[in-house]
Design a protein around this motif. Sequence first.
Motif, PDB file in Angstrom:
ATOM      1  N   ALA A   1      22.307  -0.617 -37.963  1.00  0.00           N
ATOM      2  CA  ALA A   1      22.175  -2.018 -37.552  1.00  0.00           C
ATOM      3  C   ALA A   1      23.353  -2.427 -36.683  1.00  0.00           C
ATOM      4  O   ALA A   1      24.443  -1.839 -36.763  1.00  0.00           O
ATOM      5  CB  ALA A   1      22.102  -2.920 -38.776  1.00  0.00           C
ATOM      6  N   ARG A   2      23.111  -3.449 -35.852  1.00  0.00           N
ATOM      7  CA  ARG A   2      24.213  -3.985 -35.052  1.00  0.00           C
ATOM      8  C   ARG A   2      25.306  -4.501 -35.996  1.00  0.00           C
ATOM      9  O   ARG A   2      25.021  -4.891 -37.139  1.00  0.00           O
ATOM     10  CB  ARG A   2      23.715  -5.092 -34.119  1.00  0.00           C
ATOM     11  CG  ARG A   2      23.031  -6.259 -34.811  1.00  0.00           C
ATOM     12  CD  ARG A   2      22.561  -7.285 -33.781  1.00  0.00           C
ATOM     13  NE  ARG A   2      21.631  -8.264 -34.336  1.00  0.00           N
ATOM     14  CZ  ARG A   2      21.965  -9.384 -34.959  1.00  0.00           C
ATOM     15  NH1 ARG A   2      23.246  -9.692 -35.136  1.00  0.00           N
ATOM     16  NH2 ARG A   2      21.031 -10.206 -35.419  1.00  0.00           N
TER      17      ARG A   2
ATOM     18  N   TYR B   1      13.840  -3.306 -32.618  1.00  0.00           N
ATOM     19  CA  TYR B   1      14.271  -1.968 -33.017  1.00  0.00           C
ATOM     20  C   TYR B   1      14.222  -1.046 -31.809  1.00  0.00           C
ATOM     21  O   TYR B   1      13.323  -1.124 -30.974  1.00  0.00           O
ATOM     22  CB  TYR B   1      13.412  -1.409 -34.165  1.00  0.00           C
ATOM     23  CG  TYR B   1      11.993  -1.085 -33.798  1.00  0.00           C
ATOM     24  CD1 TYR B   1      11.643   0.187 -33.343  1.00  0.00           C
ATOM     25  CD2 TYR B   1      10.988  -2.046 -33.902  1.00  0.00           C
ATOM     26  CE1 TYR B   1      10.324   0.492 -33.006  1.00  0.00           C
ATOM     27  CE2 TYR B   1       9.678  -1.748 -33.572  1.00  0.00           C
ATOM     28  CZ  TYR B   1       9.357  -0.479 -33.122  1.00  0.00           C
ATOM     29  OH  TYR B   1       8.068  -0.176 -32.785  1.00  0.00           O
ATOM     30  N   ALA B   2      15.208  -0.168 -31.720  1.00  0.00           N
ATOM     31  CA  ALA B   2      15.329   0.736 -30.583  1.00  0.00           C
ATOM     32  C   ALA B   2      14.588   2.035 -30.838  1.00  0.00           C
ATOM     33  O   ALA B   2      14.340   2.424 -31.982  1.00  0.00           O
ATOM     34  CB  ALA B   2      16.804   1.038 -30.319  1.00  0.00           C
TER      35      ALA B   2
ATOM     36  N   LEU C   1       8.573   5.529 -36.496  1.00  0.00           N
ATOM     37  CA  LEU C   1       9.216   5.038 -37.717  1.00  0.00           C
ATOM     38  C   LEU C   1       9.401   3.526 -37.672  1.00  0.00           C
ATOM     39  O   LEU C   1       9.201   2.832 -38.674  1.00  0.00           O
ATOM     40  CB  LEU C   1      10.569   5.729 -37.913  1.00  0.00           C
ATOM     41  CG  LEU C   1      10.526   7.186 -38.369  1.00  0.00           C
ATOM     42  CD1 LEU C   1      11.949   7.720 -38.548  1.00  0.00           C
ATOM     43  CD2 LEU C   1       9.750   7.329 -39.671  1.00  0.00           C
ATOM     44  N   GLY C   2       9.778   3.012 -36.506  1.00  0.00           N
ATOM     45  CA  GLY C   2       9.938   1.565 -36.376  1.00  0.00           C
ATOM     46  C   GLY C   2       8.618   0.839 -36.558  1.00  0.00           C
ATOM     47  O   GLY C   2       8.545  -0.178 -37.255  1.00  0.00           O
TER      48      GLY C   2
ATOM     49  N   VAL D   1      20.318  -5.042 -29.475  1.00  0.00           N
ATOM     50  CA  VAL D   1      19.172  -4.633 -30.261  1.00  0.00           C
ATOM     51  C   VAL D   1      19.609  -4.658 -31.726  1.00  0.00           C
ATOM     52  O   VAL D   1      20.779  -4.426 -32.046  1.00  0.00           O
ATOM     53  CB  VAL D   1      18.680  -3.226 -29.828  1.00  0.00           C
ATOM     54  CG1 VAL D   1      19.692  -2.140 -30.169  1.00  0.00           C
ATOM     55  CG2 VAL D   1      17.332  -2.901 -30.443  1.00  0.00           C
ATOM     56  N   ASP D   2      18.674  -4.992 -32.629  1.00  0.00           N
ATOM     57  CA  ASP D   2      19.056  -5.222 -34.026  1.00  0.00           C
ATOM     58  C   ASP D   2      19.226  -3.955 -34.850  1.00  0.00           C
ATOM     59  O   ASP D   2      20.215  -3.816 -35.579  1.00  0.00           O
ATOM     60  CB  ASP D   2      18.013  -6.132 -34.698  1.00  0.00           C
ATOM     61  CG  ASP D   2      18.004  -7.526 -34.117  1.00  0.00           C
ATOM     62  OD1 ASP D   2      19.081  -8.145 -34.041  1.00  0.00           O
ATOM     63  OD2 ASP D   2      16.907  -7.998 -33.728  1.00  0.00           O
ATOM     64  N   ILE D   3      18.255  -3.048 -34.783  1.00  0.00           N
ATOM     65  CA  ILE D   3      18.336  -1.838 -35.600  1.00  0.00           C
ATOM     66  C   ILE D   3      17.885  -0.620 -34.799  1.00  0.00           C
ATOM     67  O   ILE D   3      17.213  -0.756 -33.774  1.00  0.00           O
ATOM     68  CB  ILE D   3      17.491  -1.944 -36.891  1.00  0.00           C
ATOM     69  CG1 ILE D   3      16.008  -2.135 -36.565  1.00  0.00           C
ATOM     70  CG2 ILE D   3      18.016  -3.032 -37.811  1.00  0.00           C
ATOM     71  CD1 ILE D   3      15.092  -2.038 -37.783  1.00  0.00           C
ATOM     72  N   PHE D   4      18.252   0.537 -35.287  1.00  0.00           N
ATOM     73  CA  PHE D   4      17.872   1.799 -34.670  1.00  0.00           C
ATOM     74  C   PHE D   4      17.703   2.806 -35.810  1.00  0.00           C
ATOM     75  O   PHE D   4      18.641   3.084 -36.547  1.00  0.00           O
ATOM     76  CB  PHE D   4      18.960   2.262 -33.698  1.00  0.00           C
ATOM     77  CG  PHE D   4      18.631   3.488 -32.886  1.00  0.00           C
ATOM     78  CD1 PHE D   4      17.329   3.925 -32.697  1.00  0.00           C
ATOM     79  CD2 PHE D   4      19.658   4.213 -32.268  1.00  0.00           C
ATOM     80  CE1 PHE D   4      17.037   5.042 -31.937  1.00  0.00           C
ATOM     81  CE2 PHE D   4      19.381   5.344 -31.498  1.00  0.00           C
ATOM     82  CZ  PHE D   4      18.076   5.758 -31.332  1.00  0.00           C
TER      83      PHE D   4
END
Length: 331
Positions: A132-133, A160-161, A172-173, A204-207
Amino acid sequence: MQTSRLLKRLIAASLTGLVLTQGTLAQTFPTKPVSLMVPYPAGGLSDVLARLVNVPLAKHLNQPVIVENLGGVSGAIAAQKVLSSPSDGYYLFQGSPNELILSPLANAAVKFKSEDFRLVQMIGAAQMAIYARPNLPANTVDELLTYARKEAAAGKPLTYASVGPGSFYHLLGEQLSKVTGIPMTHVPYKGGAPANQDLIGGQVDIFITVYGKSYQQLADSGKIKILAMLNKERLEGVKQYQAITESKQLKNFDFNIWTGYFVKKDTPEAVVQTLHKAITETLNDSGVRNGLDLNSLLVAKPLSLSELSKVYTEGTAQFRGIAKSINLQPQ
């Protein structure tokens, strides 16, 4: 009657010849160098893995194993070269579900099917993590989902990236959004580096991607957060992070991405057995095991050929199911 006896003799002779041919192959293969096809340019993790394996594998095969790098089209160019080569075991493909299962689902230019290949043995598996960021107001997966649900209700879905449409990380996202019922926005990048840059910068919030020591360093310096590992339990080296099964809202979201060695599906059984034995023995090499560990990869558990067939078949069905559920269309 004589015709019937003649036919039976011909069939028996053919079967005997087949058995002798298989036996001869098992005794003689390989008689020349084996090529290990890597579907990405030199210098990346796939290339590093191949060069960990090729020398000890060569010792077990008694022939040189030459690493050949051929990138392009999400690994499909290298895969197609293997398919265009004779079915004799002299071309091994080093790949994962990304290249052989997801690539045909996402890219209209890819014409082969997952079933065109046979998995000979797995080598290593990469753990997955939710990153996460740094300023995201959540430190666990459950806190993330609570926050994401609130933001989506306010018309501001989390982003999500991924490294591109149809990639493992994209699926997955989408699956995370689907199983939680929380709308999220996909932001595709042309690789992990720009995705990481925007995650650090808060764009971006999550990866959701593979775990590695570089991510650990970013987390230790406060540049990103590691919310959870997508493991069934806490494993050595990452015990400070929750396993996804500890989440109250997302218990069954455990995934990893494995790398294995493949041949064309119609490669003679005797050749496949020889390769399977040699690769399995290579897994016991201390240099291979240490190298995998240094690159944050788990050593794969050796499986029989029948077990490997089941793993590959079930993995193909699983990813095709996810792709269908999110209406993924080849581009």
